[in-house]
Each structure stands twice: as structure tokens, then as C-alpha cells.
Design a protein around this motif. Sequence first.
Motif, PDB file in Angstrom:
ATOM      1  N   PHE A  69      -1.100  -1.707 -35.696  1.00  0.00           N
ATOM      2  CA  PHE A  69      -0.381  -1.258 -34.511  1.00  0.00           C
ATOM      3  C   PHE A  69       0.919  -0.616 -34.979  1.00  0.00           C
ATOM      4  CE2 PHE A  69       1.290  -5.440 -35.325  1.00  0.00           C
ATOM      5  CZ  PHE A  69       2.603  -5.443 -34.873  1.00  0.00           C
ATOM      6  N   GLU A  70       1.667  -0.034 -34.059  1.00  0.00           N
ATOM      7  CA  GLU A  70       2.866   0.776 -34.297  1.00  0.00           C
ATOM      8  C   GLU A  70       2.476   2.170 -34.804  1.00  0.00           C
ATOM      9  OE1 GLU A  70       6.076   0.561 -33.580  1.00  0.00           O
ATOM     10  OE2 GLU A  70       5.806  -1.381 -32.610  1.00  0.00           O
ATOM     11  N   SER A  71       2.783   3.161 -33.979  1.00  0.00           N
ATOM     12  CA  SER A  71       2.323   4.526 -34.261  1.00  0.00           C
ATOM     13  C   SER A  71       2.837   5.059 -35.589  1.00  0.00           C
ATOM     14  CB  SER A  71       2.726   5.462 -33.120  1.00  0.00           C
ATOM     15  OG  SER A  71       4.130   5.433 -32.912  1.00  0.00           O
ATOM     16  N   GLY A  72       4.062   4.729 -35.960  1.00  0.00           N
ATOM     17  CA  GLY A  72       4.595   5.202 -37.228  1.00  0.00           C
ATOM     18  C   GLY A  72       3.823   4.636 -38.401  1.00  0.00           C
ATOM     19  N   ALA A  73       3.521   3.343 -38.347  1.00  0.00           N
ATOM     20  CA  ALA A  73       2.743   2.715 -39.410  1.00  0.00           C
ATOM     21  C   ALA A  73       1.346   3.323 -39.488  1.00  0.00           C
ATOM     22  CB  ALA A  73       2.648   1.209 -39.176  1.00  0.00           C
ATOM     23  N   ILE A  74       0.776   3.628 -38.336  1.00  0.00           N
ATOM     24  CA  ILE A  74      -0.556   4.235 -38.310  1.00  0.00           C
ATOM     25  C   ILE A  74      -0.517   5.628 -38.950  1.00  0.00           C
ATOM     26  CG2 ILE A  74      -2.399   5.103 -36.809  1.00  0.00           C
ATOM     27  CD1 ILE A  74      -1.587   2.838 -34.827  1.00  0.00           C
ATOM     28  N   LEU A  75       0.526   6.406 -38.657  1.00  0.00           N
ATOM     29  CA  LEU A  75       0.639   7.730 -39.263  1.00  0.00           C
ATOM     30  C   LEU A  75       0.735   7.639 -40.781  1.00  0.00           C
ATOM     31  CD1 LEU A  75       3.091   9.567 -36.828  1.00  0.00           C
ATOM     32  CD2 LEU A  75       0.624   9.901 -37.038  1.00  0.00           C
ATOM     33  N   VAL A  76       1.533   6.710 -41.280  1.00  0.00           N
ATOM     34  CA  VAL A  76       1.670   6.551 -42.730  1.00  0.00           C
ATOM     35  C   VAL A  76       0.327   6.132 -43.334  1.00  0.00           C
ATOM     36  CG1 VAL A  76       2.787   5.215 -44.555  1.00  0.00           C
ATOM     37  CG2 VAL A  76       4.130   6.047 -42.620  1.00  0.00           C
ATOM     38  N   TYR A  77      -0.367   5.239 -42.667  1.00  0.00           N
ATOM     39  CA  TYR A  77      -1.670   4.793 -43.158  1.00  0.00           C
ATOM     40  C   TYR A  77      -2.648   5.962 -43.217  1.00  0.00           C
ATOM     41  CZ  TYR A  77      -6.246   2.561 -43.273  1.00  0.00           C
ATOM     42  OH  TYR A  77      -7.528   2.213 -43.604  1.00  0.00           O
ATOM     43  N   TYR A  94       9.785  10.889 -49.275  1.00  0.00           N
ATOM     44  CA  TYR A  94      10.945  10.204 -48.702  1.00  0.00           C
ATOM     45  C   TYR A  94      11.595  11.037 -47.608  1.00  0.00           C
ATOM     46  CZ  TYR A  94      10.637   6.627 -52.320  1.00  0.00           C
ATOM     47  OH  TYR A  94      10.200   5.602 -53.120  1.00  0.00           O
ATOM     48  N   GLN A  95      11.597  12.339 -47.778  1.00  0.00           N
ATOM     49  CA  GLN A  95      12.145  13.210 -46.736  1.00  0.00           C
ATOM     50  C   GLN A  95      11.295  13.114 -45.469  1.00  0.00           C
ATOM     51  OE1 GLN A  95      12.225  16.883 -48.990  1.00  0.00           O
ATOM     52  NE2 GLN A  95      14.404  16.670 -49.447  1.00  0.00           N
ATOM     53  N   THR A  96       9.988  13.061 -45.644  1.00  0.00           N
ATOM     54  CA  THR A  96       9.113  12.890 -44.486  1.00  0.00           C
ATOM     55  C   THR A  96       9.358  11.551 -43.803  1.00  0.00           C
ATOM     56  OG1 THR A  96       7.384  14.282 -45.471  1.00  0.00           O
ATOM     57  CG2 THR A  96       6.697  12.756 -43.751  1.00  0.00           C
ATOM     58  N   LEU A  97       9.463  10.503 -44.600  1.00  0.00           N
ATOM     59  CA  LEU A  97       9.639   9.167 -44.030  1.00  0.00           C
ATOM     60  C   LEU A  97      10.967   9.026 -43.296  1.00  0.00           C
ATOM     61  CD1 LEU A  97       8.138   6.975 -46.884  1.00  0.00           C
ATOM     62  CD2 LEU A  97       7.161   7.371 -44.618  1.00  0.00           C
ATOM     63  N   GLN A  98      12.027   9.685 -43.801  1.00  0.00           N
ATOM     64  CA  GLN A  98      13.301   9.549 -43.097  1.00  0.00           C
ATOM     65  C   GLN A  98      13.242  10.193 -41.719  1.00  0.00           C
ATOM     66  OE1 GLN A  98      16.666  11.346 -45.060  1.00  0.00           O
ATOM     67  NE2 GLN A  98      15.799  13.406 -45.019  1.00  0.00           N
ATOM     68  N   TRP A  99      12.529  11.318 -41.603  1.00  0.00           N
ATOM     69  CA  TRP A  99      12.417  11.947 -40.284  1.00  0.00           C
ATOM     70  C   TRP A  99      11.434  11.206 -39.389  1.00  0.00           C
ATOM     71  CZ3 TRP A  99      15.843  14.900 -38.169  1.00  0.00           C
ATOM     72  CH2 TRP A  99      16.743  15.590 -38.995  1.00  0.00           C
ATOM     73  N   LEU A 100      10.445  10.565 -39.986  1.00  0.00           N
ATOM     74  CA  LEU A 100       9.578   9.707 -39.193  1.00  0.00           C
ATOM     75  C   LEU A 100      10.369   8.528 -38.640  1.00  0.00           C
ATOM     76  CD1 LEU A 100       6.769   8.850 -38.160  1.00  0.00           C
ATOM     77  CD2 LEU A 100       6.417   7.712 -40.371  1.00  0.00           C
ATOM     78  N   ASP A 162       6.718  15.816 -38.112  1.00  0.00           N
ATOM     79  CA  ASP A 162       6.594  16.786 -37.017  1.00  0.00           C
ATOM     80  C   ASP A 162       5.623  16.278 -35.961  1.00  0.00           C
ATOM     81  OD1 ASP A 162       8.138  19.105 -38.281  1.00  0.00           O
ATOM     82  OD2 ASP A 162       6.627  18.708 -39.820  1.00  0.00           O
ATOM     83  N   MET A 163       4.529  15.674 -36.413  1.00  0.00           N
ATOM     84  CA  MET A 163       3.546  15.148 -35.469  1.00  0.00           C
ATOM     85  C   MET A 163       4.128  14.030 -34.617  1.00  0.00           C
ATOM     86  SD  MET A 163       0.212  14.898 -37.933  1.00  0.00           S
ATOM     87  CE  MET A 163      -0.006  16.081 -39.273  1.00  0.00           C
ATOM     88  N   ALA A 164       5.068  13.271 -35.176  1.00  0.00           N
ATOM     89  CA  ALA A 164       5.673  12.165 -34.435  1.00  0.00           C
ATOM     90  C   ALA A 164       6.669  12.662 -33.399  1.00  0.00           C
ATOM     91  CB  ALA A 164       6.356  11.214 -35.407  1.00  0.00           C
ATOM     92  N   VAL A 165       7.455  13.679 -33.750  1.00  0.00           N
ATOM     93  CA  VAL A 165       8.498  14.171 -32.848  1.00  0.00           C
ATOM     94  C   VAL A 165       7.923  15.058 -31.746  1.00  0.00           C
ATOM     95  CG1 VAL A 165      10.557  15.635 -32.727  1.00  0.00           C
ATOM     96  CG2 VAL A 165      10.322  13.958 -34.569  1.00  0.00           C
ATOM     97  N   PHE A 166       6.959  15.892 -32.091  1.00  0.00           N
ATOM     98  CA  PHE A 166       6.454  16.893 -31.145  1.00  0.00           C
ATOM     99  C   PHE A 166       6.022  16.323 -29.793  1.00  0.00           C
ATOM    100  CE2 PHE A 166       2.709  18.932 -29.303  1.00  0.00           C
ATOM    101  CZ  PHE A 166       3.234  20.174 -28.954  1.00  0.00           C
TER     102      PHE A 166
END
Length: 232
Positions: A69-77, A94-100, A162-166
Motif C-alpha cells: 500500500f501507499e502509492s509512492g511505495a508502489i511506484l518505487v516497487y 535520488y533526484q527522482t526520489l526527492q521529487w517523489l 512526474d507520474m506522481a505529480v501529474f
Amino acid sequence: MIDVYSWPTPNGHKVHIMLEECGLPYRVFPVDIGAGDQFKPEFLAISPNNKIPAIVDSDGPDNKPISLFESGAILVYLAGKSGQFLGDTDREKYQTLQWLMFQMGGFGPMLGQAHHFRIYAPEKIQYAYDRYTNEARRLYGVIDTQLSRTPYLAGEQYTIADMAVFPWARSAANQGINWEEFPHAKRWFDEIAARPAVQRAVQVLADYRKPLTTDTARDALFGNSQYQCKTA
């Protein structure tokens, strides 16, 4: 096969977008958050915070099923599983993760509050209305500045950030945002909105969504049901 338990909300669409972009096989099971499906024991067993989305991957690490669960964790997975959209080098990752994390910690929660107090609150509380509208404008300013320097939030590549913010930016008008004030963010938004995978993803479960007009729906989302549910 990845089973996705979701609803057509910004957090749900984050995962829908990633799955459409990376090409992993999946099937979707609707969790009607207005009807209270998120409190059912079978859903709480995989999402103890009673929030969508959640996934069950039958072919997880070590060839064993895994639920997340948690959308951010799912995206990383999903980025790790597919080898896509996280970045190629450690620096890029790391740059991707900071914006996530920016989205998870600020852009989502604060915009959600702006949306709530501007649209759903049963009474207009001017302080809350102004507080979250102003914070929404500040956060759009942050991404606009970043996108004046780079084509995507984490740099030169389109990523899960980008997918998380959009999906949250799709409701800009309800958050009190005038796109003319944020031209770089608008350029980015329009480019992502035109991607075929994104266009497919935002249609996932779209026919299920309905206005939150009933007392039952409001209670399930904003009322006492949140505090009465028990984790499975």
C-alpha cells in the motif's frame, strides 16, 4: 500478474499511469471509497491505512506474492520491477526520489486540503480556504521554477516523480490555480497529458466515479467511519 485495488482518484491514477507506461500485466479491482469499500476486512488486509491504491503482485521478490500500500511505495516497487522510470545512475535515482517525496509529503496532501476546503467542506471556513489555496499556489510555483530549468521534475528524463505529480495537477482549477501564472508547469502538464499511456490510464475506472453528494459518501471519506474502522 499484478492486482490493483484502486479508484479513479489522483493517487489511484499515479499507479494506473505507471502500469500503462511500463507495460507490466495488471488487472484492476474497484474499491468504491464513497461506498466504504476501503473499510472491508479483505481490503484492510492489504491496505491497513484504509486508503487506495494497493497492489498484490503474485510474482513478487523471491518469486513469492507481495502486497503493498501507499502509492509512492508502489511506484518505487514497479520502477524496480520493470527497470524503468526511476533513473539510470544513483544521482538520477535520488533526484527522482526527492521529487517523489515532494509529491507525497506536500503536493498531494496540501492540494488535497485545498480541494477539500474549496469544494467539499460543508461550510466555508475562510482561514482554511485561504491557507490551502495559498499553499497550493506556492507548490505550483516550486514545480514551475524547477520546470523552467529541466524538461521534467527530476531532470532530463520522464520518471515516476512526474507520474506522481501529474494526476494532482489535473484538478488545478479546483485548487484555485490559474495556469497562466505557471507557464513552465503548464508546458510540462500538457506534454504528459498527451502521452498515450497517460490517456489510457486516466480512463481506468473513470466510468465508476460519481459526485460525492450523499451523506454516506461524505461519512466514508470525511466522517466518523474513518475512526471506527479496524485493521484486519
